[in-house]
Design a protein around this motif. Structure first.
Motif, PDB file in Angstrom:
ATOM      1  N   ASN A 224       0.846  -1.188   0.000  1.00  0.00           N
ATOM      2  CA  ASN A 224       0.000   0.000   0.000  1.00  0.00           C
ATOM      3  C   ASN A 224       0.882   1.239   0.000  1.00  0.00           C
ATOM      4  O   ASN A 224       1.684   1.429   0.915  1.00  0.00           O
ATOM      5  CB  ASN A 224      -0.910  -0.007   1.234  1.00  0.00           C
ATOM      6  N   LEU A 225       0.766   2.063  -1.037  1.00  0.00           N
ATOM      7  CA  LEU A 225       1.565   3.278  -1.140  1.00  0.00           C
ATOM      8  C   LEU A 225       0.687   4.487  -0.847  1.00  0.00           C
ATOM      9  O   LEU A 225      -0.297   4.738  -1.547  1.00  0.00           O
ATOM     10  CB  LEU A 225       2.182   3.404  -2.537  1.00  0.00           C
ATOM     11  N   THR A 226       1.041   5.222   0.176  1.00  0.00           N
ATOM     12  CA  THR A 226       0.284   6.415   0.559  1.00  0.00           C
ATOM     13  C   THR A 226       1.184   7.349   1.346  1.00  0.00           C
ATOM     14  O   THR A 226       2.072   6.899   2.073  1.00  0.00           O
ATOM     15  CB  THR A 226      -0.948   6.041   1.408  1.00  0.00           C
ATOM     16  N   ASP A 227       0.957   8.645   1.196  1.00  0.00           N
ATOM     17  CA  ASP A 227       1.714   9.624   1.964  1.00  0.00           C
ATOM     18  C   ASP A 227       0.984  10.005   3.248  1.00  0.00           C
ATOM     19  O   ASP A 227       1.451  10.851   3.999  1.00  0.00           O
ATOM     20  CB  ASP A 227       1.978  10.877   1.118  1.00  0.00           C
ATOM     21  N   GLU A 228      -0.168   9.379   3.506  1.00  0.00           N
ATOM     22  CA  GLU A 228      -0.897   9.617   4.744  1.00  0.00           C
ATOM     23  C   GLU A 228      -0.358   8.708   5.849  1.00  0.00           C
ATOM     24  O   GLU A 228       0.046   7.573   5.593  1.00  0.00           O
ATOM     25  CB  GLU A 228      -2.391   9.355   4.550  1.00  0.00           C
ATOM     26  N   ARG A 229      -0.359   9.208   7.078  1.00  0.00           N
ATOM     27  CA  ARG A 229       0.052   8.395   8.221  1.00  0.00           C
ATOM     28  C   ARG A 229      -1.144   7.572   8.680  1.00  0.00           C
ATOM     29  O   ARG A 229      -1.954   8.002   9.492  1.00  0.00           O
ATOM     30  CB  ARG A 229       0.563   9.292   9.364  1.00  0.00           C
TER      31      ARG A 229
END
Length: 311
Positions: free
Chosen positions: A130-135
């Motif tokens: 899963n690639l995301t810039d959200e924490r």
């Protein structure tokens, strides 16, 4: 209350619906019909005597009772999976799924390739990346391992310190030829800077001078982006100067497309670490992946291994 309808299958269905916020999305991931998902949820709610989900035409959300039950279901399902995996580990056969989360740019540029190499060595281990810039909340999203850049405050997770990611100020050769190379940090205010809109404080650069003096330099520009790959593309296209992780731009530096500036002034390195859900850390496939990631990520451009890390 019908306890027979409180089964692991129904719990798994409920957890997937809660995580995806959609009955149809949960059905696709579980490989069952949406009518089966609906029946599982209805039977579970009937057995418990409470409403777990609030339904709208577009999305389902957790009720207060559903939120607490979701947390408890996650614990139960993790314990069941852990018991199963420990039994499999006794046979020394690392199989199953490891769920991994990572920031988008690092994931696209490096982590995906590292995971391919890992699966070449361990073909029976499946990876859900899963690639995301959200924490994200690792436990809530069912993630086993997360690769993080920056300080980590989550005491509930096991932290594996990898090292620190070095950064440099850079611009394209064409941009620097047309606008000139800044000779002092103060001259950055006269340059077009590529600003990261999703990074707090990115309108100022904190630099360390050779004598140890700390300098705070305001920067601004005509382009703001919220993704590392967009910043990389902007640098390569000559849109301005920006601080960048070396793992993000080293190939462009090597190819002569970008050049660093103000090399005598240092930008603070950024901590790089893995967060592992404690209950999953002992499972063979998770342990194998963590060890592999630590070794490979330390080889990336600009990554300085943590002093106390033994490998």
């Amino acid at each position: 209350m019908d306890d027979g309808n409180v089964s692991l299958d129904r719990m798994r269905t409920f957890v997937r619906v809660a995580q995806r916020g959609s009955l149809s999305a949960a059905a696709r991931e579980l490989g069952i019909g949406q009518s089966t998902v609906t029946r599982h949820i209805n039977e579970l709610e009937e057995a418990l005597g409470v409403s777990l989900l609030g339904r709208t035409t577009r999305r389902v959300t957790l009720t207060e009772e559903g939120s607490q039950y979701h947390a408890n279901c996650l614990q139960i399902l993790r314990l069941v999976e852990q018991a199963t995996e420990e039994a499999r580990d006794a046979r020394r056969v690392p199989v199953g799924v490891v769920r991994v989360s990572c920031t988008s740019a690092l994931g696209v540029m490096h982590l995906a390739r590292i995971i391919f190499a890992f699966q070449d060595e361990h073909p029976d281990i499946r990876i859900d990346l899963n690639l995301t810039d959200e924490r994200i909340d690792l436990a809530r999203e069912g993630v086993d391992v997360a690769l993080r850049l920056g300080p980590v405050m989550d005491d509930a997770m096991k932290l594996v310190a990898i090292g620190a990611s070095g950064r440099r100020l850079a611009g394209s050769r064409d941009y620097l030829a047309s606008r000139g190379r800044p000779a002092r940090p103060a001259e950055l205010t006269n340059h077009n800077s590529i600003v990261m809109s999703n990074v707090a404080g990115s309108e100022h650069l904190l630099l360390s001078a050779p004598d140890g003096t700390r300098l705070m330099v305001p920067v601004s520009g005509t382009l703001r982006v919220d993704h590392g790959l967009a910043a990389r593309a902007a640098l390569a296209a000559g849109r301005g100067i920006a601080p960048a992780h070396l793992w993000l731009i080293q190939d462009l530096l090597d190819a002569g497309k970008l050049e660093t500036v103000l090399d005598e002034y240092d930008l603070d390195a950024v901590p790089v670490s893995l967060l592992v859900v404690p209950e999953r850390a002992g499972i063979a496939r998770v342990r194998l992946l963590v060890d592999f990631l630590v070794d490979e990520i330390r080889k990336l451009p600009g990554i300085t291994p943590h002093r106390s890390a033994s490998g």
